[in-house]
Design an enzyme around this catalytic site. Structure first.
Site, PDB file in Angstrom:
ATOM      1  N   SER A  14       0.840  -1.203   0.000  1.00 45.88           N
ATOM      2  CA  SER A  14       0.000   0.000   0.000  1.00 45.88           C
ATOM      3  C   SER A  14       0.871   1.248   0.000  1.00 45.88           C
ATOM      4  O   SER A  14       1.991   1.231   0.538  1.00 45.88           O
ATOM      5  CB  SER A  14      -0.861  -0.023   1.261  1.00 45.88           C
ATOM      6  OG  SER A  14      -1.389   1.240   1.541  1.00 45.88           O
ATOM      7  N   TYR A  56      -1.850  -0.862  10.840  1.00 40.06           N
ATOM      8  CA  TYR A  56      -2.057  -1.470   9.517  1.00 40.06           C
ATOM      9  C   TYR A  56      -0.889  -1.095   8.596  1.00 40.06           C
ATOM     10  O   TYR A  56      -0.296  -1.944   7.935  1.00 40.06           O
ATOM     11  CB  TYR A  56      -3.389  -0.993   8.929  1.00 40.06           C
ATOM     12  CG  TYR A  56      -3.520  -1.197   7.444  1.00 40.06           C
ATOM     13  CD1 TYR A  56      -3.850  -2.445   6.927  1.00 40.06           C
ATOM     14  CD2 TYR A  56      -3.290  -0.148   6.546  1.00 40.06           C
ATOM     15  CE1 TYR A  56      -3.937  -2.638   5.549  1.00 40.06           C
ATOM     16  CE2 TYR A  56      -3.384  -0.328   5.186  1.00 40.06           C
ATOM     17  CZ  TYR A  56      -3.708  -1.573   4.697  1.00 40.06           C
ATOM     18  OH  TYR A  56      -3.788  -1.766   3.343  1.00 40.06           O
ATOM     19  N   LYS A  78       2.270  -3.371   6.684  1.00 41.38           N
ATOM     20  CA  LYS A  78       2.669  -3.364   5.267  1.00 41.38           C
ATOM     21  C   LYS A  78       4.168  -3.093   5.140  1.00 41.38           C
ATOM     22  O   LYS A  78       4.858  -3.719   4.338  1.00 41.38           O
ATOM     23  CB  LYS A  78       1.858  -2.327   4.476  1.00 41.38           C
ATOM     24  CG  LYS A  78       0.374  -2.672   4.336  1.00 41.38           C
ATOM     25  CD  LYS A  78       0.157  -3.934   3.504  1.00 41.38           C
ATOM     26  CE  LYS A  78      -1.275  -4.395   3.480  1.00 41.38           C
ATOM     27  NZ  LYS A  78      -1.493  -5.730   2.936  1.00 41.38           N
ATOM     28  N   TYR A 112      -0.517  -0.163  -3.614  1.00 39.57           N
ATOM     29  CA  TYR A 112      -1.771   0.390  -4.136  1.00 39.57           C
ATOM     30  C   TYR A 112      -2.026   1.769  -3.571  1.00 39.57           C
ATOM     31  O   TYR A 112      -1.831   2.008  -2.394  1.00 39.57           O
ATOM     32  CB  TYR A 112      -2.979  -0.455  -3.722  1.00 39.57           C
ATOM     33  CG  TYR A 112      -2.876  -1.937  -3.854  1.00 39.57           C
ATOM     34  CD1 TYR A 112      -2.038  -2.548  -4.782  1.00 39.57           C
ATOM     35  CD2 TYR A 112      -3.655  -2.754  -3.038  1.00 39.57           C
ATOM     36  CE1 TYR A 112      -1.975  -3.928  -4.884  1.00 39.57           C
ATOM     37  CE2 TYR A 112      -3.603  -4.132  -3.132  1.00 39.57           C
ATOM     38  CZ  TYR A 112      -2.755  -4.716  -4.045  1.00 39.57           C
ATOM     39  OH  TYR A 112      -2.693  -6.071  -4.135  1.00 39.57           O
TER      40      TYR A 112
HETATM   41  N1  UFG Z   1     -12.996  10.810   3.803  1.00 46.80           N
HETATM   42  C1  UFG Z   1     -13.962  11.745   4.145  1.00 46.80           C
HETATM   43  N2  UFG Z   1     -15.130  11.286   4.660  1.00 46.80           N
HETATM   44  C2  UFG Z   1     -15.382   9.953   4.844  1.00 46.80           C
HETATM   45  C3  UFG Z   1     -14.391   9.021   4.487  1.00 46.80           C
HETATM   46  C4  UFG Z   1     -13.207   9.479   3.961  1.00 46.80           C
HETATM   47  O1  UFG Z   1     -13.763  12.954   4.013  1.00 46.80           O
HETATM   48  O2  UFG Z   1     -16.469   9.640   5.357  1.00 46.80           O
HETATM   49  C5  UFG Z   1     -11.735  11.277   3.230  1.00 46.80           C
HETATM   50  C6  UFG Z   1     -10.543  10.920   4.081  1.00 46.80           C
HETATM   51  O3  UFG Z   1     -10.382  11.857   5.120  1.00 46.80           O
HETATM   52  C7  UFG Z   1      -9.440  10.926   3.049  1.00 46.80           C
HETATM   53  C8  UFG Z   1     -10.126  10.498   1.756  1.00 46.80           C
HETATM   54  O4  UFG Z   1     -11.517  10.664   1.994  1.00 46.80           O
HETATM   55  O5  UFG Z   1      -8.974  12.220   2.914  1.00 46.80           O
HETATM   56  C9  UFG Z   1      -9.858   9.056   1.406  1.00 46.80           C
HETATM   57  O6  UFG Z   1     -10.103   8.282   2.556  1.00 46.80           O
HETATM   58  P1  UFG Z   1     -10.211   6.691   2.509  1.00 46.80           P
HETATM   59  O7  UFG Z   1     -10.533   6.234   3.890  1.00 46.80           O
HETATM   60  O8  UFG Z   1     -11.099   6.268   1.410  1.00 46.80           O
HETATM   61  O9  UFG Z   1      -8.754   6.250   2.073  1.00 46.80           O
HETATM   62  P2  UFG Z   1      -7.352   6.562   2.772  1.00 46.80           P
HETATM   63  O10 UFG Z   1      -6.606   7.371   1.784  1.00 46.80           O
HETATM   64  O11 UFG Z   1      -7.457   7.064   4.125  1.00 46.80           O
HETATM   65  O12 UFG Z   1      -6.813   5.081   2.938  1.00 46.80           O
HETATM   66  C10 UFG Z   1      -6.357   4.405   1.842  1.00 46.80           C
HETATM   67  C11 UFG Z   1      -6.552   2.903   2.020  1.00 46.80           C
HETATM   68  C12 UFG Z   1      -5.694   2.378   3.113  1.00 46.80           C
HETATM   69  C13 UFG Z   1      -4.285   2.855   2.967  1.00 46.80           C
HETATM   70  C14 UFG Z   1      -4.244   4.351   2.841  1.00 46.80           C
HETATM   71  C15 UFG Z   1      -2.869   4.874   2.600  1.00 46.80           C
HETATM   72  O13 UFG Z   1      -7.896   2.620   2.319  1.00 46.80           O
HETATM   73  O14 UFG Z   1      -5.719   0.975   3.045  1.00 46.80           O
HETATM   74  O15 UFG Z   1      -5.022   4.735   1.731  1.00 46.80           O
HETATM   75  O16 UFG Z   1      -2.867   6.269   2.501  1.00 46.80           O
HETATM   76  F1  UFG Z   1      -3.557   2.512   4.033  1.00 46.80           F
END
Ligand code: UFG
Length: 332
Positions: free
Chosen positions: A128, A153, A157, A176
Site C-alpha cells: 500500500s 495497519y 505493510k 496500491y
Molecule cells: N474521507 C472523508 N469522509 C469519509 C471518508 C473518507 O472525508 O467519510 C476522506 C478521508 O479523510 C481521506 C479520503 O476521503 O482524505 C480518502 O479516505 P479513505 O478512507 O477512502 O482512504 P485513505 O486514503 O485514508 O486510505 C487508503 C486505504 C488504506 C491505505 C491508505 C494509505 O484505504 O488501506 O489509503 O494512505 F492505508
C-alpha cells in the site's frame, strides 16, 4: 497446453476476486485460499460467473501452517503466489493492533516458510502507499523512504515488505493507492463485513439511504479546495497490474522490486463527491467535519516505473469506477 497454477491468498476479497478474472482470462489457473473471515462466497461465485468456469477454492487460514502444508501437498504445481490475505481496516488496526500484527505478519511468515519448503520461488505482495507515511515529495515514487506509518495497519505493510526483502525469493510488492469501483458486470466487489470507512463506499451508502449523511473530514488542508487529495485507481486496472507483475516475475531469473499502482493524478474529496453526484445524477448529503486523525494531506503516485518496466498503464475511467461502485452498492 497445461495452465500455470497461481495461488491467490485472499482470492475471495475485493481486489483478489478481480485478479482471479484477469488471471483466468490470460490463461493462468488461479487457486484460491481464503478463510472467508471478512468476505463472502458471493465473490467466488461472481468470478466463476464472469469466467464461466469453476475455480479451485480452499477454505483455509493462511496463518495455519498445517492447513497451508496440506494445500501445497495437494497443489504441487504452484509457480507463484499472489498474497492478498490481510486485514485492512485502518481504524480497527489502531484499536486492535495485535490482531493486525498476528494476522498480517503471521500469514506472510507461514507463507514464506511453506514456499521455501515446496520450492515455490515467486511472490507478489499486496502492499500500500501507506508505506510512505506522509511523503515529502509529490508525486511519490518508489525510491521515497518509508516514513513513520500512520497506523498499525501501515506498519504491517512496511514490515511485510521488509520481511519479503530478506528472503531468497523473487518478489514484487505492489503499492496500491486508493482502489475504487467494480468489474463492469458488477458481480464482484467489496464484501467485507467491516463498516466501510473508505470514501467511495461511504458516498454509495449515503446515495442508497443506508446513511443519512456523511462528513468531509476537514476542508482546511493546503490543497486545491482544502480537502484531502488521493489517487483513485480503478480496481480492474489494479487487477491487471497483478497480471503484468506476474508475467514479469515468471520471466525473470532474479527480481526484487516494488511498484506504485496509481493513476498518477490527485483528486480531492470534494471533487470525488461532486463527480459522483454528476455522473450518477444524485445528490449526496454531506457536511464539513473535523480532520480525521492520521490522514495524510495529499498523496498521489509517480507511476512511471511500472509504465516503463512492465508497460502497465491505467486505462479505466474514474467515471466507470464511480458508476460501478454505485451499481455494486445497489445490488448488494
Ligand atoms: N474521507 C472523508 N469522509 C469519509 C471518508 C473518507 O472525508 O467519510 C476522506 C478521508 O479523510 C481521506 C479520503 O476521503 O482524505 C480518502 O479516505 P479513505 O478512507 O477512502 O482512504 P485513505 O486514503 O485514508 O486510505 C487508503 C486505504 C488504506 C491505505 C491508505 C494509505 O484505504 O488501506 O489509503 O494512505 F492505508
Amino acid at each position: 497446453m497445461k495452465k500455470t497454477d497461481i495461488l491467490v491468498t485472499g482470492g475471495a476479497g475485493y481486489i483478489g476476486s478481480h485478479t482471479l478474472v484477469e488471471l483466468h482470462n490470460s490463461g493462468y489457473r488461479p487457486i484460491i485460499v481464503d478463510n472467508l473471515s471478512n468476505t463472502s462466497l458471493e465473490n467466488i461465485k461472481g468470478a466463476e460467473n464472469i469466467i464461466k468456469n469453476k475455480i479451485t477454492f480452499y477454505e483455509f487460514d493462511c496463518t495455519d501452517e498445517d492447513q497451508m502444508n496440506e494445500l501445497f501437498e495437494l497443489e504441487n504445481n504452484i509457480e507463484a503466489v499472489i498474497h492478498f490475505a490481510a486485514f485492512k481496516a485502518v481504524e480497527e488496526s489502531v484499536r486492535e493492533p495485535k490482531k493486525y500484527y498476528d494476522n498480517n505478519i503471521g500469514s506472510l511468515e507461514v507463507l514464506l516458510k511453506i514456499m521455501k519448503k515446496y520450492d515455490v520461488n515467486n511472490i507478489i505482495f499486496s502492499s500500500s502507499c501507506t508505506v510512505y507515511g506522509s511523503p515529502d515529495i509529490l508525486p511519490v515514487s518508489e525510491s521515497a523512504p518509508f516514513k513513520k506509518a500512520e497506523s498499525p495497519y501501515g506498519e504491517t505493510k512496511q514490515l511485510c515488505e521488509k520481511l519479503i526483502d530478506e528472503v531468497d525469493l523473487n518478489s514484487i510488492s505492489l503499492r496500491y493507492f486508493n482502489p475504487v469501483g467494480s468489474h463492469d458486470t458488477c458481480l464482484i466487489g467489496d464484501c467485507s463485513a467491516d463498516k466501510p470507512n473508505n470514501l467511495v463506499p461511504i458516498i454509495c451508502e449515503v446515495a442508497g439511504g443506508k446513511r443519512n449523511t456523511m462528513q468531509i473530514f476537514g476542508n482546511d488542508y493546503k490543497t486545491i479546495d482544502g480537502t484531502c487529495v488521493r489517487d483513485y485507481i480503478h480496481v480492474v486496472d489494479l487487477a491487471k497490474a497483478h497480471l503484468a507483475a506476474l508475467n514479469h516475475i515468471l520471466d525473470s531469473k532474479k527480481i526484487k522490486t516494488a511498484y506504485n499502482i496509481g493513476v498518477g493524478k490527485g483528486v480531492s474529496v470534494q471533487e470525488v463527491i461532486d463527480f459522483f453526484e454528476k455522473i450518477n445524477d444524485l445528490k449526496i448529503s454531506y457536511k464539513i467535519g473535523p480532520r480525521r486523525a492520521g490522514d495524510v494531506e495529499e498523496i498521489y503516485s509517480d507511476n512511471t516505473k511500472i509504465n516503463n518496466e512492465l508497460n502497465w498503464f491505467p486505462v479505466m475511467s474514474f467515471e466507470s469506477a464511480l458508476k460501478t461502485a454505485w451499481i455494486w452498492e445497489k445490488n448488494k
